[in-house]
Design a protein around this motif. Structure first.
Motif, short mmCIF file in Angstrom:
data_model
loop_
_atom_site.label_atom_id
_atom_site.label_comp_id
_atom_site.label_asym_id
_atom_site.label_seq_id
_atom_site.Cartn_x
_atom_site.Cartn_y
_atom_site.Cartn_z
N GLY A 83 0.82 -1.21 0.00
CA GLY A 83 0.00 0.00 0.00
C GLY A 83 0.85 1.25 0.00
N ILE A 84 1.94 1.24 0.78
CA ILE A 84 2.86 2.39 0.79
C ILE A 84 3.48 2.59 -0.59
N ASN A 85 3.86 1.48 -1.21
CA ASN A 85 4.44 1.54 -2.55
C ASN A 85 3.47 2.18 -3.54
N GLN A 86 2.22 1.74 -3.51
CA GLN A 86 1.22 2.28 -4.43
C GLN A 86 0.90 3.74 -4.12
N THR A 87 0.94 4.11 -2.85
CA THR A 87 0.70 5.50 -2.47
C THR A 87 1.78 6.40 -3.06
N ILE A 88 3.04 5.97 -2.98
CA ILE A 88 4.14 6.75 -3.54
C ILE A 88 3.99 6.88 -5.05
N MET A 89 3.63 5.79 -5.71
CA MET A 89 3.47 5.84 -7.16
C MET A 89 2.33 6.79 -7.57
N MET A 90 1.24 6.77 -6.84
CA MET A 90 0.13 7.65 -7.16
C MET A 90 0.47 9.10 -6.86
N ALA A 91 1.26 9.32 -5.81
CA ALA A 91 1.71 10.68 -5.52
C ALA A 91 2.59 11.21 -6.64
N LEU A 92 3.45 10.36 -7.17
CA LEU A 92 4.30 10.77 -8.29
C LEU A 92 3.48 11.06 -9.54
N SER A 93 2.40 10.32 -9.71
CA SER A 93 1.57 10.54 -10.90
C SER A 93 0.84 11.89 -10.86
N MET A 94 0.83 12.53 -9.69
CA MET A 94 0.14 13.82 -9.55
C MET A 94 1.06 15.00 -9.79
#
Length: 295
Positions: A209-220
């Motif tokens: 979940g932390i990994n996916q949160t970081i990836m989604m933050a980068l996509s913003m």
């Protein structure tokens, strides 16, 4: 084009908050902006060589020589393109948004795993947060907090929080019932069951979940650059506005390289060690026959 009743209600709600709680929003904005600025200035003060060695050391520890070499080449490429300052700014934004997402999201995930009604409410709210277009978050964020890093961080938090909430809930609910029963049989309290059994066993799911949160933050980062977040997103946005393929490609490549590094490193912390202790093999001994059949 006029808004319907639902749109007007949302508009009046945001205007009501702005008119009656403007002082509180300004104070919160000043504090959050100071936190992000300190983080950004702190990262910017670290020399590139020190940052390069640090990332390569972590990559060597977690993933091995090949990935450490890739990290070195990737960071050197970013610096060669003249995008190191923008990369540091983006990294600070991602770290700040991820920190607050985890600070809010992990407790919500725990609550959802231990309360069925809360899980139903959270699931609907997370569906709304994930499916609502990211641009929509920027409108109330800009009205309440103005332009700059603060609305960018808040919009990124809203957009990137759902994965850690969902996967925390999932990880805790998948803990085997035998482990829970064993803990209860030894007299463990609910708090002890959470900290000593549920969270340790749910750690791989939480790290995912932390990994996916970081990836989604980068996509913003590109979306957030439209309201003054800066960083690599601003470089990409500049390429779009000028129709400059070179600038857009370099900015996009910087985002991709940073995303790969953060993705692989955070992913490594959620993977259980596959190394197994070697067990001494039992030596076969021939047992002498004590008795033989007599003809």
């Amino acid at each position: 084009m006029n808004s319907s009743f639902i749109g007007l209600a949302a508009e009046h709600g945001v205007n009501f908050l702005f008119q009656h709680f403007r002082g509180g929003f300004d104070a919160f904005s000043a504090v959050l902006d100071a936190v992000v600025k300190v983080l950004q200035d702190g990262l910017a003060a670290v020399p590139f060589v020190v940052m390069l060695v640090g990332f390569m050391a972590i990559a060597l520890w977690r993933k091995g020589v090949v990935f450490a070499a890739f990290v070195g080449v990737a960071l050197f490429t970013i610096n060669f393109m003249g995008l190191w300052a923008q990369t540091v700014s983006t990294l600070a934004l991602v770290i700040a948004a991820t920190f607050f997402s985890l600070l809010i999201g992990i407790p919500l995930g725990i609550w959802g795993a231990r309360n069925g009604r809360a899980e139903v409410v959270l699931r609907s709210l997370l569906d709304f947060m994930q499916t609502m277009p990211a641009f929509v978050y920027l409108i109330p964020a800009v009205i309440l907090f103005g332009l700059g890093r603060v609305p960018a961080v808040l919009a990124t938090i809203v957009f990137s929080m759902p994965p850690v909430v969902r996967l925390t809930t999932l990880g805790i609910k998948q803990v085997r019932e035998e482990l829970m029963e064993a803990g209860r049989s030894f007299g463990s309290t609910d708090s002890q069951l959470l900290w000593k059994i549920q969270l340790p066993n749910a750690l791989p799911s939480i790290m995912a979940g932390i990994n996916q949160t970081i990836m989604m933050a980068l996509s913003m980062v590109v979306v957030a650059s439209m309201i003054g977040a800066g960083g690599l997103g601003e470089y990409v946005l500049s390429g779009i506005q000028r129709l400059d393929i070179g600038i857009g490609f370099e900015g996009g490549l910087g985002v991709v390289l940073l995303a790969i590094i953060l993705d692989r490193l955070t992913e490594s912390f959620g993977v259980k060690s596959t190394k197994k202790k070697r067990k001494p093999q039992a030596t076969k001994q021939t047992v002498p026959e004590t008795a033989q059949a007599q003809p």
